[in-house]
Scaffold this motif. Structure first.
Motif, PDB file in Angstrom:
ATOM      1  N   ILE A  49      31.282 -40.450 -21.315  1.00  0.00           N
ATOM      2  CA  ILE A  49      31.528 -39.680 -20.093  1.00  0.00           C
ATOM      3  C   ILE A  49      31.503 -40.594 -18.875  1.00  0.00           C
ATOM      4  CG2 ILE A  49      30.575 -37.903 -18.571  1.00  0.00           C
ATOM      5  CD1 ILE A  49      29.578 -36.478 -21.137  1.00  0.00           C
ATOM      6  N   MET A  50      30.549 -41.503 -18.841  1.00  0.00           N
ATOM      7  CA  MET A  50      30.448 -42.434 -17.714  1.00  0.00           C
ATOM      8  C   MET A  50      31.654 -43.363 -17.672  1.00  0.00           C
ATOM      9  SD  MET A  50      27.894 -41.688 -15.909  1.00  0.00           S
ATOM     10  CE  MET A  50      27.938 -43.152 -14.876  1.00  0.00           C
ATOM     11  N   PHE A  51      32.140 -43.779 -18.826  1.00  0.00           N
ATOM     12  CA  PHE A  51      33.327 -44.632 -18.875  1.00  0.00           C
ATOM     13  C   PHE A  51      34.536 -43.894 -18.305  1.00  0.00           C
ATOM     14  CE2 PHE A  51      37.264 -45.757 -21.105  1.00  0.00           C
ATOM     15  CZ  PHE A  51      37.385 -47.100 -20.746  1.00  0.00           C
ATOM     16  N   SER A  52      34.724 -42.657 -18.721  1.00  0.00           N
ATOM     17  CA  SER A  52      35.858 -41.869 -18.234  1.00  0.00           C
ATOM     18  C   SER A  52      35.778 -41.668 -16.725  1.00  0.00           C
ATOM     19  CB  SER A  52      35.897 -40.506 -18.933  1.00  0.00           C
ATOM     20  OG  SER A  52      36.145 -40.664 -20.313  1.00  0.00           O
ATOM     21  N   TYR A  53      34.567 -41.444 -16.226  1.00  0.00           N
ATOM     22  CA  TYR A  53      34.386 -41.267 -14.785  1.00  0.00           C
ATOM     23  C   TYR A  53      34.744 -42.542 -14.037  1.00  0.00           C
ATOM     24  CZ  TYR A  53      32.056 -40.715 -10.283  1.00  0.00           C
ATOM     25  OH  TYR A  53      31.777 -40.672  -8.941  1.00  0.00           O
ATOM     26  N   LYS A  54      34.278 -43.689 -14.534  1.00  0.00           N
ATOM     27  CA  LYS A  54      34.564 -44.966 -13.881  1.00  0.00           C
ATOM     28  C   LYS A  54      36.059 -45.270 -13.930  1.00  0.00           C
ATOM     29  CE  LYS A  54      33.750 -48.901 -11.927  1.00  0.00           C
ATOM     30  NZ  LYS A  54      33.469 -48.955 -10.474  1.00  0.00           N
ATOM     31  N   GLU A  55      36.707 -44.994 -15.049  1.00  0.00           N
ATOM     32  CA  GLU A  55      38.144 -45.233 -15.156  1.00  0.00           C
ATOM     33  C   GLU A  55      38.923 -44.326 -14.203  1.00  0.00           C
ATOM     34  OE1 GLU A  55      40.231 -47.495 -17.641  1.00  0.00           O
ATOM     35  OE2 GLU A  55      38.502 -48.286 -16.558  1.00  0.00           O
ATOM     36  N   SER A  56      38.441 -43.104 -14.005  1.00  0.00           N
ATOM     37  CA  SER A  56      39.089 -42.203 -13.046  1.00  0.00           C
ATOM     38  C   SER A  56      38.993 -42.753 -11.633  1.00  0.00           C
ATOM     39  CB  SER A  56      38.445 -40.815 -13.110  1.00  0.00           C
ATOM     40  OG  SER A  56      38.653 -40.213 -14.367  1.00  0.00           O
ATOM     41  N   GLN A  57      37.843 -43.332 -11.302  1.00  0.00           N
ATOM     42  CA  GLN A  57      37.682 -43.965  -9.997  1.00  0.00           C
ATOM     43  C   GLN A  57      38.630 -45.151  -9.851  1.00  0.00           C
ATOM     44  OE1 GLN A  57      33.374 -44.785  -9.996  1.00  0.00           O
ATOM     45  NE2 GLN A  57      33.215 -43.391  -8.252  1.00  0.00           N
ATOM     46  N   ASN A  58      38.705 -45.981 -10.907  1.00  0.00           N
ATOM     47  CA  ASN A  58      39.604 -47.134 -10.881  1.00  0.00           C
ATOM     48  C   ASN A  58      41.055 -46.699 -10.727  1.00  0.00           C
ATOM     49  OD1 ASN A  58      37.423 -48.862 -11.262  1.00  0.00           O
ATOM     50  ND2 ASN A  58      37.735 -49.037 -13.464  1.00  0.00           N
ATOM     51  N   LYS A  59      41.397 -45.595 -11.377  1.00  0.00           N
ATOM     52  CA  LYS A  59      42.763 -45.086 -11.311  1.00  0.00           C
ATOM     53  C   LYS A  59      43.124 -44.673  -9.884  1.00  0.00           C
ATOM     54  CE  LYS A  59      45.840 -41.708 -13.510  1.00  0.00           C
ATOM     55  NZ  LYS A  59      45.941 -40.652 -14.560  1.00  0.00           N
ATOM     56  N   ARG A  60      42.238 -43.941  -9.234  1.00  0.00           N
ATOM     57  CA  ARG A  60      42.489 -43.526  -7.852  1.00  0.00           C
ATOM     58  C   ARG A  60      42.621 -44.745  -6.929  1.00  0.00           C
ATOM     59  NH1 ARG A  60      38.713 -39.467  -9.232  1.00  0.00           N
ATOM     60  NH2 ARG A  60      37.001 -40.673  -8.311  1.00  0.00           N
TER      61      ARG A  60
END
Length: 304
Positions: free
Chosen positions: A102-113
């Motif tokens: 879950i934390m990985f997905s959250y961090k990747e979402s931040q990187n994507k934005r």
């Protein structure tokens, strides 16, 4: 069994995949026992306490040590009883593993934005930009010579070359990169995006080749690369209206949209399986250039 063809990242990846397969119930008991007997010794032989590991790898280490104790790894045989105990114990780590995903997905979402804003800023500012996409990796036949420390050193040096903006990086206006770990065939690799001033650079196929050859030389011949810029592959993208590499014109909204989509491939929140399974302290796995710099033409000075 000979382990001469195995390297540290591959051994860790196999252990990681074994744990996730067990928890997903996609592997049989006998196959689990065979893999424990195949991977336990090389894993312990490659264990580096100075590295950080993903939770499935830590679960493997904790569970196996709870079962075999201080027995020398080369003397451990995973029989029916030990294997059953190992499988049972893994359930204790399920929550930690899921939380990490879950934390990985959250961090990747931040990187994507962040990456989307960065690439849009560049496409808004320049009338035309040359987008280059290339994957930096290692030759399968020599990848057993490459450790995670080697990969980190190679990437640090390569990012320095990019920052210097000389030779094949001249007229570079933007860049982004993401470090990943795939299957045995792809192993450790970097997805690299390079964005050049389109008024100064035009030949994307040539530039991609130059960058790839630079990687091969810098890694002492261990490196390989995959370019997305051969004419056949680009034609396939173009046929489906998805071509987002090569020359991108600001006044063509479809080209810009495709270019941003191509860039965002570097950050995919659902690519849990592509994470590095081990890494050094302070090792960066994603980054991009800085858009707001004082010399960026046409922009007001940055407030101090």
């Amino acid at each position: 069994m000979s382990y001469s063809h195995l390297n540290q990242p591959l051994v860790v990846a196999n252990v990681h995949n074994l744990v996730t397969d067990i928890l997903a119930n996609t592997i049989s008991f006998n196959e689990t026992m065979d893999k424990l007997n195949g991977w336990y010794y090389p894993f312990m032989n490659h264990l580096n306490t100075e590295l950080f590991y993903l939770q499935p790898v830590l679960a493997f280490l904790s569970a196996t040590q709870a079962i075999v104790g201080d027995t020398y790894p080369e003397n451990v045989i995973w029989d029916h009883d030990k294997t059953q105990r190992f499988i049972t114990m893994l359930s204790c780590y399920r929550n930690d593993i899921e939380r990490e995903c879950i934390m990985f997905s959250y961090k990747e979402s931040q990187n994507k934005r962040e990456l989307k804003q960065y690439t849009q800023s560049l496409t808004n500012h320049y009338s035309r930009l040359l987008f280059i996409r290339i994957d930096l990796k290692y030759a399968k036949e020599t990848s057993h010579h490459v450790s995670i420390e080697d990969f980190d050193a190679h990437m640090r040096k390569f990012r320095e070359l990019i920052s210097n903006k000389k030779t094949c990086f001249e007229h570079l206006q933007g860049n982004a990169w993401a470090l990943e770990q795939g299957s045995e065939e792809y192993g450790l690799h970097c997805h690299l995006l390079l964005i050049y001033d389109g008024s100064q650079r035009q030949n994307d196929w040539y530039l991609a080749r130059e960058v790839g050859e630079k990687w091969k030389i810098m890694t002492g011949g261990l490196g390989e690369y995959y370019s997305y810029h051969d004419s056949e592959r680009k034609q396939q993208y173009k046929q489906y209206g998805k071509l987002g590499i090569g020359m991108i014109h600001r006044d063509n909204p479809q080209e810009v949209e495709n270019a941003v989509a191509s860039a965002l491939y570097l950050t995919k929140p659902n690519k849990n399986e592509q994470q590095l399974k081990s890494w050094l302290p302070n090792m960066r796995t994603f980054g991009h250039g800085i858009y707001r710099i004082p010399k960026r033409r046409g922009l007001p000075p940055i407030a101090k």
